[in-house]
Design an enzyme around this catalytic site. Sequence first.
Site, PDB file in Angstrom:
ATOM      1  N   ARG A 129      30.745   6.336  49.458  1.00 40.57           N
ATOM      2  CA  ARG A 129      31.908   7.041  48.915  1.00 40.57           C
ATOM      3  C   ARG A 129      31.496   8.333  48.199  1.00 40.57           C
ATOM      4  O   ARG A 129      32.127   9.382  48.343  1.00 40.57           O
ATOM      5  CB  ARG A 129      32.690   6.104  47.976  1.00 40.57           C
TER       6      ARG A 129
ATOM      7  N   ASP B 124      45.317  44.223  42.620  1.00 41.11           N
ATOM      8  CA  ASP B 124      45.862  42.891  42.358  1.00 41.11           C
ATOM      9  C   ASP B 124      47.292  42.752  42.843  1.00 41.11           C
ATOM     10  O   ASP B 124      48.180  43.509  42.422  1.00 41.11           O
ATOM     11  CB  ASP B 124      45.813  42.620  40.844  1.00 41.11           C
TER      12      ASP B 124
ATOM     13  N   GLU C 219      40.257  45.856  37.543  1.00 37.97           N
ATOM     14  CA  GLU C 219      41.460  45.349  38.218  1.00 37.97           C
ATOM     15  C   GLU C 219      42.629  46.271  37.913  1.00 37.97           C
ATOM     16  O   GLU C 219      42.852  46.629  36.752  1.00 37.97           O
ATOM     17  CB  GLU C 219      41.756  43.940  37.693  1.00 37.97           C
TER      18      GLU C 219
ATOM     19  N   LYS D 173      38.061  30.778  40.464  1.00 37.71           N
ATOM     20  CA  LYS D 173      39.028  29.669  40.384  1.00 37.71           C
ATOM     21  C   LYS D 173      38.478  28.454  41.133  1.00 37.71           C
ATOM     22  O   LYS D 173      38.978  28.075  42.189  1.00 37.71           O
ATOM     23  CB  LYS D 173      40.378  30.118  40.973  1.00 37.71           C
TER      24      LYS D 173
ATOM     25  N   LYS E 263      39.896  43.180  33.397  1.00 40.74           N
ATOM     26  CA  LYS E 263      41.201  42.717  33.874  1.00 40.74           C
ATOM     27  C   LYS E 263      42.303  43.167  32.914  1.00 40.74           C
ATOM     28  O   LYS E 263      42.034  43.777  31.873  1.00 40.74           O
ATOM     29  CB  LYS E 263      41.189  41.199  34.014  1.00 40.74           C
TER      30      LYS E 263
END
Lengths: 279, 279, 279, 279, 279, 279
Positions: free
Chosen positions: A98, A217, A195, A133, A165
Amino acid sequence: MRNFAIEPLVRAALAEDMGRSGDLTTDALVDAERTASATIVARRAGTIFGHEAAALTFKLLDEQIVYRIAVADGQPVEAGAQIATLRGRARTLLTGERTALNFLGHLCGIATATRALVDAVAGTGARIADTRKTTPGLRMLEKAAVRAGGGGNHRFGLYDAVLIKDNHIVLAGGIRPAIAAARVATGHTVKLEVEVDTLDQLRDVLAEPGVDAVLLDNMPVPLLKEAVQLAGGRLVTEASGNISIANVAAVARTGVNVISVGWLTHSAPALDLSMEIAI
Amino acid sequence: MRNFAIEPLVRAALAEDMGRSGDLTTDALVDAERTASATIVARRAGTIFGHEAAALTFKLLDEQIVYRIAVADGQPVEAGAQIATLRGRARTLLTGERTALNFLGHLCGIATATRALVDAVAGTGARIADTRKTTPGLRMLEKAAVRAGGGGNHRFGLYDAVLIKDNHIVLAGGIRPAIAAARVATGHTVKLEVEVDTLDQLRDVLAEPGVDAVLLDNMPVPLLKEAVQLAGGRLVTEASGNISIANVAAVARTGVNVISVGWLTHSAPALDLSMEIAI
Amino acid sequence: MRNFAIEPLVRAALAEDMGRSGDLTTDALVDAERTASATIVARRAGTIFGHEAAALTFKLLDEQIVYRIAVADGQPVEAGAQIATLRGRARTLLTGERTALNFLGHLCGIATATRALVDAVAGTGARIADTRKTTPGLRMLEKAAVRAGGGGNHRFGLYDAVLIKDNHIVLAGGIRPAIAAARVATGHTVKLEVEVDTLDQLRDVLAEPGVDAVLLDNMPVPLLKEAVQLAGGRLVTEASGNISIANVAAVARTGVNVISVGWLTHSAPALDLSMEIAI
Amino acid sequence: MRNFAIEPLVRAALAEDMGRSGDLTTDALVDAERTASATIVARRAGTIFGHEAAALTFKLLDEQIVYRIAVADGQPVEAGAQIATLRGRARTLLTGERTALNFLGHLCGIATATRALVDAVAGTGARIADTRKTTPGLRMLEKAAVRAGGGGNHRFGLYDAVLIKDNHIVLAGGIRPAIAAARVATGHTVKLEVEVDTLDQLRDVLAEPGVDAVLLDNMPVPLLKEAVQLAGGRLVTEASGNISIANVAAVARTGVNVISVGWLTHSAPALDLSMEIAI
Amino acid sequence: MRNFAIEPLVRAALAEDMGRSGDLTTDALVDAERTASATIVARRAGTIFGHEAAALTFKLLDEQIVYRIAVADGQPVEAGAQIATLRGRARTLLTGERTALNFLGHLCGIATATRALVDAVAGTGARIADTRKTTPGLRMLEKAAVRAGGGGNHRFGLYDAVLIKDNHIVLAGGIRPAIAAARVATGHTVKLEVEVDTLDQLRDVLAEPGVDAVLLDNMPVPLLKEAVQLAGGRLVTEASGNISIANVAAVARTGVNVISVGWLTHSAPALDLSMEIAI
Amino acid sequence: MRNFAIEPLVRAALAEDMGRSGDLTTDALVDAERTASATIVARRAGTIFGHEAAALTFKLLDEQIVYRIAVADGQPVEAGAQIATLRGRARTLLTGERTALNFLGHLCGIATATRALVDAVAGTGARIADTRKTTPGLRMLEKAAVRAGGGGNHRFGLYDAVLIKDNHIVLAGGIRPAIAAARVATGHTVKLEVEVDTLDQLRDVLAEPGVDAVLLDNMPVPLLKEAVQLAGGRLVTEASGNISIANVAAVARTGVNVISVGWLTHSAPALDLSMEIAI
């Protein structure tokens, strides 16, 4: 060399499944020295990645298990194909099953999704890339799965490149002061990406020296196209946000250099695999 | 009490994102003592789970961060809802953002998928449960997400219950010898479940004392119904394999006690979340 | 935020000094609850760095110790200056003394040496940088000490930038194939630097696109000057090898952008510090 | 046997250099299965120590690397001498190079400095010893390097001997009460040493039973001579403080038994080494 | 200061009892925020030791638990006495109970047995000491329990004193060569003890300089007496082997300085303790 | 497979004995490459368990040690029997001796005590079982020693079964609400046992569905007999409290299914073992 980094992940996964008392079922039913063979089979078509983690799962339990790769990392398979064969103590095969499949299924899922996007943009010059992410704890393996699927890697973390960002821009008082501050603080071995959401922001970026790349973006395709033209090859252009298998080719045809896709690593479904024992 | 177990996972996830040199961008652009507020927002509807991991992410970086839960674990949200608010050093908010969202997005995704299945079987008496098909390293959190979505947990690992599966039956020489061996080896604190594919196998199980539950593997609904009737309430019945939101109600109406679903933990898409800084 | 990364180093250093039976002398001679004050004094002039590691040393032993910084990281001191004062249990002060001073002495030594070089090149536009020739286990702290001394950081490791060196060139079959291969394999977030020994090699580098910096290895000052002129500002130039306080200004005056110095981190002598208890 | 203790240090050093994404340059440029040879060369004369850490560096990356010692630990070398040869995968050689050299250079530097002092006191009966002024995390290896250079070891930490220093004396209310308290608290397997600055303090020590050694701190040579005579062989005498290659012979000729030197482990410059690949 | 060293042991013990899914019973039955009080009671008379480990057990689960010591470490109790009281979340009290009692019961058992031997030799000048025959992983705590019972500690391990035993003598070619070799190899901070079985061996020891203590192994009382007289106070004498509460006074009256007893740490029965909840 | 779980315990025990400076005596007296043989001998009769931990002790120090089992785990020995023989480097044998014997002596002691109880109830159908009253850190090994002595295992921890005890009943407001709450919260893979002191409590238990076993706590033999008859085979009956070798047969003859004994793991005396070197 790679086991050096993967081993803690595999140990943690085994510990999670075995606890301290081990595999109650197998230890009760299967003689300690009995041997068996097994095959790992892909129930659906896809792209394979994860043999090192899977093989290490069994090897950490029992050094004498033989794990033979039938379909190598990065290769495609049809549904029903054997991707690996194993031979050794039956207990080890059952106890490791597993955990090994959980690694393989997750990583093949990512490689498979990446390959689909890479194929969709073939011929355009755009590169499919991952993001940060990722699933907590598995980033390194997930980024390797993206490479196995033909994609490229974005930053590995906060530590190996600068990416300014929206939240940074707010706190730094604008794009140009943000870039200026980053240029001063960062050594000559670190790349600097910014960004932007709009062409005006892009113009600010282009007005500053020392920026290596710009992340466009969530731009619709026509705006993206305009942005790429505005950039004019002076820095690397990257598109991100709302990329799907349906629209990725259109995005690529804007001439953007890189298309980064978060769901490759956080939402690609696992590839369905099974292990079958033969005595 | 829970942080005791979650902390190693959060530390590993932070280490993966920060490496040894930390957040180059934020450290270059944001003053060390500057403070800010932030909100975590769900971009889509779903069921929330993961605040402990998210809050711990920020707390491990900086004990003074205030993390306020707006929507509690287990609660539903509409798209656009704020699920948590934060206040503290701006650097900490920015550095912890991705790691916290990676935990939350993954776990909310599982809770959301579980809730959909649980709602679909409402009124039938069937319980939705997870499996051991989890993401390596995250099993404990994923099983808690399933509970938050209204589901129940199957075994936590190989160590806390006996589940005799097809491969064990092959190696033990049949279902009945397998059950007999398990009964002898296992103490009085461990439950014994057997997986069957056919009614004949089920009859073998019913002929042996000491079995607590039977897993009816991949049976079509009519066969499942027959199996549940054959079992006649003498042991717990569990259906597994090929369960989807489309067929789960039909499966539940067979009268089966438990419906276990692997993809809840290996393939549920992440819930889309974002963090927004306000200064 | 920083303690997150430093803590394992401080724990290891304390464990090394305390073993499992602790501080035999102090435990035998000093009452457990007795309190005292102490000052940490620089016996020689220098530049200070290392308060976080020093303060954490005492804090890990005893949360109630108060450690007050008298001279902040990055600041210069004269011989005899108090750089920190402490108050708390006398046992903790004595037990933590040597470990704290070992961190501080080593790191102040690096900051002091860096500052001397930085001052020597003041006004030239050249930046002093470290290398990967660090003390095993202490790289992160040593690189922070270099920053505290006014220097900049080169790569943090093999993982955050590409640096093609002589051995790579041999194995890749020449500078130009090496650069080409690196350009293909490396994503858009990673910088690419090449080490050269001669002007011919430098010309090869300049003939390839995509190189961000060139390391001019062990070049005498006149040759270095020629190389900088040849590069003509098209990429970052870095000098390395045989840099001393005597020749660093001459090297800087060649117009090179970065001067990297291995001995800053592997051979800078410790700054002489002592801790004095007052009851 | 020694690898048991060294391995965590080597793993930490490799992790520090490789991060999670490994050696970007080598992986991009060198084929995974290509093999090569390499030699490690001393660029300056010195005394060798550190082969176990260096060999383990490569072995942890790749078990098949062959590391052959050319000049054994404790042996002298001239500038230009090969001290080890390696053969195996080229990637492993390149990736492990810096970490291995960082260990070797640091440890050879300590062995070399120790040997110089040991040679300077040859024939006097005095033994050169280290102190606890070591580099955080590396004490065990540094003390082994001192032995390789012909020196002896002082205490390994706070846990294996009692050393009453000035701060202890202040807190215990004088030398004689301090000694009395230590004698009561300490078992029969632990040695007791006292640090003194003056002959009066020495007389106090000599008046108490149960003291095994006296550390004569920072005494000028004439005072040291007087102290040694006053001790009269009744306990071990140790000189410490301001010892240099220039004055160590004079110190030794006072008849002192042990001369302990902090800078051996905190400020000895690294020995300059390089690794050269041959294909 | 002590928690620094005990914490890993307590964490391991909690992990062993809680696994990854925690306390199923308590979590099912007791509301998360409910509070309660509890007392820890000694069911038999004895000497107390272990409050730090017990208190830390609860504190690691929940920082807000209040643990009040009623009978301090090293103090005697009658059967039925309360030794500690607790207040806080009921879940924490129940979940931590068994782990805390396992530490306390084991350590009080050792302190109690030590105290009995110490009392039996009161007035003789002999000191009761432990050995290295400890329970794997718990040596530090067990040696502290011996001190709490009024005993002293022998070496903490192989690393802090030299003890030449029969097997060493065989391999070194006799007692006198063994002592000579140890004297050369060992620094001035390490004590040297030799184990002997006969008076002849003792004479060999006395003929060598530099031996600090002699372990008289398994000698009957009359022989022991003779040995002590032969030693004549020139070194510390230690008796070991077959010591019981019945014969320890006779052994002590031989004049031996130290009596070391292995079963104190490997076979002393646990003190019977219980925890009672009050709501 | 087992070494995977035992290794951290053996590493911790070795680290505890060797510290960082290792075996001072052996390293001073025995040449590094000298080889020897050794035998491990039982000085008293008993039942053997612990070879894996003992063999691993030596193997972690030196992979080339050969450890041959002479009397297998679970087998009885007479006093004087050789239970294992070893061959390899003499240093390794001496350095590992005490740690290996500490494991073996402790575990053989538990196996020996278990075997005595198991033999005393032979023919009655009752099974001897352990409890959670184990030595902190060693539970897994101690429970394996109980199995080696012929006993069975109770729960491994709080995580693998529900056991409702007196304190839970108080907090849940009675036995029947406690059982009802546990039944709801616990999945179908977890067993449910309830502890009772009286027949009235037992009647409450029997009135609730879903209870798998009842623990009859501290009942005198006649009451126990009555309780077993009242239970009437509807659930597993377990006796616990005040079980000794003297009364265990009488307890077993009540017809109880399981007899659990805390002192097997917390107070069984170690088996006396020694290691003898032959050169």
